[in-house]
Design a protein around this motif. Sequence first.
Motif, PDB file in Angstrom:
ATOM      1  N   ASN A 127       0.884  -1.178   0.000  1.00  0.00           N
ATOM      2  CA  ASN A 127       0.000   0.000   0.000  1.00  0.00           C
ATOM      3  C   ASN A 127       0.913   1.217   0.000  1.00  0.00           C
ATOM      4  N   ILE A 128       0.977   1.910  -1.145  1.00  0.00           N
ATOM      5  CA  ILE A 128       1.964   2.984  -1.297  1.00  0.00           C
ATOM      6  C   ILE A 128       1.326   4.355  -1.085  1.00  0.00           C
ATOM      7  N   PHE A 129       1.995   5.187  -0.297  1.00  0.00           N
ATOM      8  CA  PHE A 129       1.546   6.551  -0.038  1.00  0.00           C
ATOM      9  C   PHE A 129       2.630   7.504  -0.521  1.00  0.00           C
ATOM     10  N   LEU A 130       2.323   8.240  -1.588  1.00  0.00           N
ATOM     11  CA  LEU A 130       3.274   9.227  -2.105  1.00  0.00           C
ATOM     12  C   LEU A 130       2.907  10.583  -1.512  1.00  0.00           C
ATOM     13  N   VAL A 131       3.888  11.201  -0.864  1.00  0.00           N
ATOM     14  CA  VAL A 131       3.624  12.480  -0.185  1.00  0.00           C
ATOM     15  C   VAL A 131       4.211  13.604  -1.041  1.00  0.00           C
ATOM     16  N   ILE A 132       3.343  14.511  -1.493  1.00  0.00           N
ATOM     17  CA  ILE A 132       3.781  15.572  -2.414  1.00  0.00           C
ATOM     18  C   ILE A 132       3.468  16.954  -1.812  1.00  0.00           C
ATOM     19  N   PRO A 133       4.067  18.013  -2.342  1.00  0.00           N
ATOM     20  CA  PRO A 133       3.794  19.340  -1.792  1.00  0.00           C
ATOM     21  C   PRO A 133       2.326  19.739  -1.997  1.00  0.00           C
ATOM     22  N   ALA A 134       1.846  20.637  -1.157  1.00  0.00           N
ATOM     23  CA  ALA A 134       0.423  21.021  -1.163  1.00  0.00           C
ATOM     24  C   ALA A 134      -0.043  21.564  -2.510  1.00  0.00           C
ATOM     25  N   ASN A 135       0.813  22.305  -3.202  1.00  0.00           N
ATOM     26  CA  ASN A 135       0.371  22.910  -4.477  1.00  0.00           C
ATOM     27  C   ASN A 135       0.605  21.998  -5.686  1.00  0.00           C
ATOM     28  N   TYR A 136       0.825  20.729  -5.449  1.00  0.00           N
ATOM     29  CA  TYR A 136       1.120  19.807  -6.558  1.00  0.00           C
ATOM     30  C   TYR A 136       0.021  18.760  -6.796  1.00  0.00           C
TER      31      TYR A 136
ATOM     32  N   LYS B 212      -6.254   5.890   8.704  1.00  0.00           N
ATOM     33  CA  LYS B 212      -7.632   6.122   8.284  1.00  0.00           C
ATOM     34  C   LYS B 212      -8.082   5.111   7.225  1.00  0.00           C
ATOM     35  N   LEU B 213      -7.173   4.770   6.309  1.00  0.00           N
ATOM     36  CA  LEU B 213      -7.568   3.961   5.147  1.00  0.00           C
ATOM     37  C   LEU B 213      -7.408   2.458   5.349  1.00  0.00           C
ATOM     38  N   HIS B 214      -6.493   2.060   6.226  1.00  0.00           N
ATOM     39  CA  HIS B 214      -6.179   0.630   6.340  1.00  0.00           C
ATOM     40  C   HIS B 214      -6.238   0.162   7.785  1.00  0.00           C
ATOM     41  N   LYS B 215      -6.865  -0.968   7.986  1.00  0.00           N
ATOM     42  CA  LYS B 215      -6.936  -1.523   9.350  1.00  0.00           C
ATOM     43  C   LYS B 215      -5.848  -2.585   9.577  1.00  0.00           C
ATOM     44  N   ASN B 216      -5.370  -3.163   8.507  1.00  0.00           N
ATOM     45  CA  ASN B 216      -4.505  -4.343   8.642  1.00  0.00           C
ATOM     46  C   ASN B 216      -3.022  -4.068   8.364  1.00  0.00           C
TER      47      ASN B 216
ATOM     48  N   TYR C 173      28.168   5.146  11.238  1.00  0.00           N
ATOM     49  CA  TYR C 173      27.415   4.793  10.030  1.00  0.00           C
ATOM     50  C   TYR C 173      26.807   6.050   9.433  1.00  0.00           C
ATOM     51  N   LEU C 174      26.712   6.074   8.132  1.00  0.00           N
ATOM     52  CA  LEU C 174      25.871   7.071   7.472  1.00  0.00           C
ATOM     53  C   LEU C 174      24.496   6.442   7.329  1.00  0.00           C
ATOM     54  N   ILE C 175      23.492   7.161   7.760  1.00  0.00           N
ATOM     55  CA  ILE C 175      22.145   6.599   7.784  1.00  0.00           C
ATOM     56  C   ILE C 175      21.388   7.022   6.528  1.00  0.00           C
ATOM     57  N   GLN C 176      20.849   6.028   5.841  1.00  0.00           N
ATOM     58  CA  GLN C 176      20.142   6.276   4.584  1.00  0.00           C
ATOM     59  C   GLN C 176      18.674   5.887   4.746  1.00  0.00           C
ATOM     60  N   THR C 177      17.923   5.908   3.684  1.00  0.00           N
ATOM     61  CA  THR C 177      16.635   5.222   3.618  1.00  0.00           C
ATOM     62  C   THR C 177      16.765   4.220   2.477  1.00  0.00           C
ATOM     63  N   PRO C 178      15.942   3.153   2.420  1.00  0.00           N
ATOM     64  CA  PRO C 178      14.718   2.936   3.188  1.00  0.00           C
ATOM     65  C   PRO C 178      14.958   2.593   4.649  1.00  0.00           C
ATOM     66  N   GLN C 179      13.901   2.926   5.442  1.00  0.00           N
ATOM     67  CA  GLN C 179      13.845   2.496   6.827  1.00  0.00           C
ATOM     68  C   GLN C 179      12.527   1.752   7.009  1.00  0.00           C
ATOM     69  N   ALA C 180      12.480   0.884   8.008  1.00  0.00           N
ATOM     70  CA  ALA C 180      11.238   0.119   8.204  1.00  0.00           C
ATOM     71  C   ALA C 180      10.920   0.029   9.690  1.00  0.00           C
ATOM     72  N   PHE C 181       9.628  -0.026   9.990  1.00  0.00           N
ATOM     73  CA  PHE C 181       9.184   0.021  11.382  1.00  0.00           C
ATOM     74  C   PHE C 181       7.979  -0.869  11.617  1.00  0.00           C
ATOM     75  N   ASN C 182       7.862  -1.283  12.860  1.00  0.00           N
ATOM     76  CA  ASN C 182       6.584  -1.796  13.324  1.00  0.00           C
ATOM     77  C   ASN C 182       5.633  -0.597  13.293  1.00  0.00           C
ATOM     78  N   PHE C 183       4.488  -0.738  12.640  1.00  0.00           N
ATOM     79  CA  PHE C 183       3.640   0.432  12.407  1.00  0.00           C
ATOM     80  C   PHE C 183       3.196   1.095  13.716  1.00  0.00           C
ATOM     81  N   ASN C 184       2.748   0.298  14.680  1.00  0.00           N
ATOM     82  CA  ASN C 184       2.212   0.899  15.910  1.00  0.00           C
ATOM     83  C   ASN C 184       3.278   1.635  16.709  1.00  0.00           C
ATOM     84  N   ILE C 185       4.491   1.092  16.706  1.00  0.00           N
ATOM     85  CA  ILE C 185       5.585   1.766  17.425  1.00  0.00           C
ATOM     86  C   ILE C 185       5.911   3.107  16.762  1.00  0.00           C
ATOM     87  N   LEU C 186       5.961   3.099  15.430  1.00  0.00           N
ATOM     88  CA  LEU C 186       6.231   4.342  14.703  1.00  0.00           C
ATOM     89  C   LEU C 186       5.117   5.360  14.946  1.00  0.00           C
TER      90      LEU C 186
END
Length: 247
Positions: free
Chosen positions: A59-68, A104-108, A168-181
Amino acid sequence: MNKKIYNNLFSRIAVILLAAGKSSRFSNKGNVLKQFTELEGKQIYRYSLDFFARYTDFNIFLVIPANYQNFLHKEKSIPKNLTIIEGGDTRNESVYKALLAIKKLHKNIDYCIIHDTARPFIETKILESIISNIENYPSITAGINVNDSIGYGKDNIIEKYIDRDNTYLIQTPQAFNFNILYDSYLEFISENKKINFTDDTSLVFHYKNIKPKIIDGSKILFKVTTYEDFLYAKFIIKEFYKGNYGN
Ligand code: CTP
Ligand code: MG
């Protein structure tokens, strides 16, 4: 990657792709947003979007600027598993808005992967390492060792030296347990966003004292920050990928 084995897992993962920044360090030539700049025939953000969209259970969420909001209308193909949302003034606010949308969109959703679209060259082996650790570690980041000596100081004076072997130099991707994040972000918001965290493992470390697992990142996973980085990205496509990356 064996998509069949992972299908059940992938549908429980939300992927946040960050593309709502202001690119203030990128150019002095006006308002060129680096994530929408064409890099060898494709906008920079689209490299990450195309990479993750191949896994249709995400389930992909692309975050873009408000005027885009309308910018994707011009695009040829919009992945089916994509939700587009507006970001905020800071990276942390952009992530928080995405987390609210996911909630809001996903329960699982059990896990969340966050990636800077300013890092166009994400590779399968890095996603594989993230996925193979995601059920075992609540916080994971791509990272690489440092080649230069490291000094800590201010006003152009070094006050102490840091052992390079333990940095270490810290990059992305990063991953998390959703509830903890999500919980970490609720604490962050309740404190009125006093601190600026430049990545999410540091935010989760601050609020939950969780030490992230580091998986091998790569030198070409660098973040396009300045215009020189953009020129380097062009060079990587031509010389490293021989023009074939992401086509
Ligand atoms: N980002 C975001 N929302 C923000 C700020 C940053 O989604 N309000 C995203 C950027 O689009 C980028 C990633 O977070 O993909 C890493 O941020 P950075 O490299 O700092 O990008 P910018 O904030 O755009 O650049 P600058 O700090 O130079 O202004
Ligand atoms: Mg920034």
